[in-house]
Design an enzyme around this catalytic site. Structure first.
Site, PDB file in Angstrom:
ATOM      1  N   LEU A 103       5.144   2.383   3.212  1.00 56.83           N
ATOM      2  CA  LEU A 103       5.980   3.337   2.512  1.00 56.83           C
ATOM      3  C   LEU A 103       5.176   4.643   2.595  1.00 56.83           C
ATOM      4  CD1 LEU A 103       7.637   1.368  -0.318  1.00 56.83           C
ATOM      5  CD2 LEU A 103       8.572   1.707   1.930  1.00 56.83           C
ATOM      6  N   ASP A 104       5.945   5.532   2.803  1.00 56.86           N
ATOM      7  CA  ASP A 104       5.358   6.947   2.593  1.00 56.86           C
ATOM      8  C   ASP A 104       4.741   7.280   1.447  1.00 56.86           C
ATOM      9  OD1 ASP A 104       6.710   7.419   5.018  1.00 56.86           O
ATOM     10  OD2 ASP A 104       8.242   8.736   4.158  1.00 56.86           O
ATOM     11  N   LYS A 105       3.822   8.256   1.291  1.00 56.01           N
ATOM     12  CA  LYS A 105       3.359   8.723  -0.135  1.00 56.01           C
ATOM     13  C   LYS A 105       4.559   9.126  -1.078  1.00 56.01           C
ATOM     14  CE  LYS A 105      -0.242  11.555  -1.999  1.00 56.01           C
ATOM     15  NZ  LYS A 105      -1.321  12.704  -1.790  1.00 56.01           N
TER      16      LYS A 105
END
Ligand code: URA
Length: 226
Positions: A103-105
């Site tokens: 998952l993105d930051k």
């Protein structure tokens, strides 16, 4: 059967040298009997450390609620990583744990963590048909026409030439939507909305296949049966 020191070190209980000390100190039992020889053979299911059964001897699978602000890589230099929020012994397992996809930051929500490479392969393969459900907050009012566009299987992401597979968009209210996708392309949800002129302000993954966060809170995890 594997050796006791091998079992313990591969499950993250310490280096080979450290687990030998545990064994010599009489902290390890096999089928209820204290064993002090590190080269004794054992079945991991019969082993206890200070009276506790070994953690996930057949492989670890964990559901983790990733908070925003953490990256899913193992590498240094991209900011705090999710592994800083997880028990250090999981990274000492051999193989160490890793996330099933990323998952993105700036994205929160459900991510699976495992030491089972076969599960990572199976669940991240382009052939896998696992539904991932995202809750998105958009920068402006959603248009019902988007539902058909997302379902059409024609959305092209910038820089790619293969359209995204059909995705199910549900409009929750003016600026909130749930999107179910079966692929896992880089920043896919943000880029799908961007391709239609919307900016995702907040993104949260609520579901991965049959797994749902349930009552977990950000930063919490739950062991899953494999
Ligand atoms: N899509 C995104 O844009 N970001 C994620 O973290 C996951 C899916």
């Amino acid at each position: 059967m594997p050796r006791l020191d091998q079992i313990l070190s591969s499950l993250g209980y310490g280096s080979r040298r450290e687990v030998r000390v545990l064994i010599e100190e009489g902290k390890i039992t096999v089928a209820g009997v204290v064993v002090r020889k590190h080269d004794s053979k054992a079945n991991a299911h019969d082993v206890m450390v200070e009276g506790m059964a070994l953690e996930a001897p057949d492989g670890l699978l964990v559901m983790f609620y990733k908070p925003t602000g953490y990256v899913c890589t193992h590498a240094d230099g991209e900011g705090p990583t999710i592994y800083e929020l997880l028990p250090a012994r999981w990274l000492r397992r051999n193989p160490p744990v890793t996330s099933v996809g990323r998952l993105d930051k700036d994205t929160s929500g459900l991510i699976l963590i495992t030491d089972r490479g076969d599960l990572v392969q199976q669940w991240t393969s382009p052939k896998s048909d696992i539904g991932k459900v995202y809750e998105a907050e958009l920068d402006k009012a959603l248009s019902p026409a988007l539902i058909e566009v997302f379902a059409s299987g024609t959305i092209l992401l910038r820089g790619e030439d293969k359209p995204c597979l059909p995705a199910k968009l549900e409009i929750v209210d003016n600026v909130h939507a749930r999107l179910t996708i079966t692929e896992g392309r880089y920043h896919q949800v943000r880029r799908m909305f961007a391709s239609q002129g919307w900016h995702v302000e907040k993104l949260h993954r609520a579901r991965f296949g049959d797994y749902e966060l349930g009552g977990l809170k950000p930063g919490e995890w739950r062991l899953l049966a494999i």
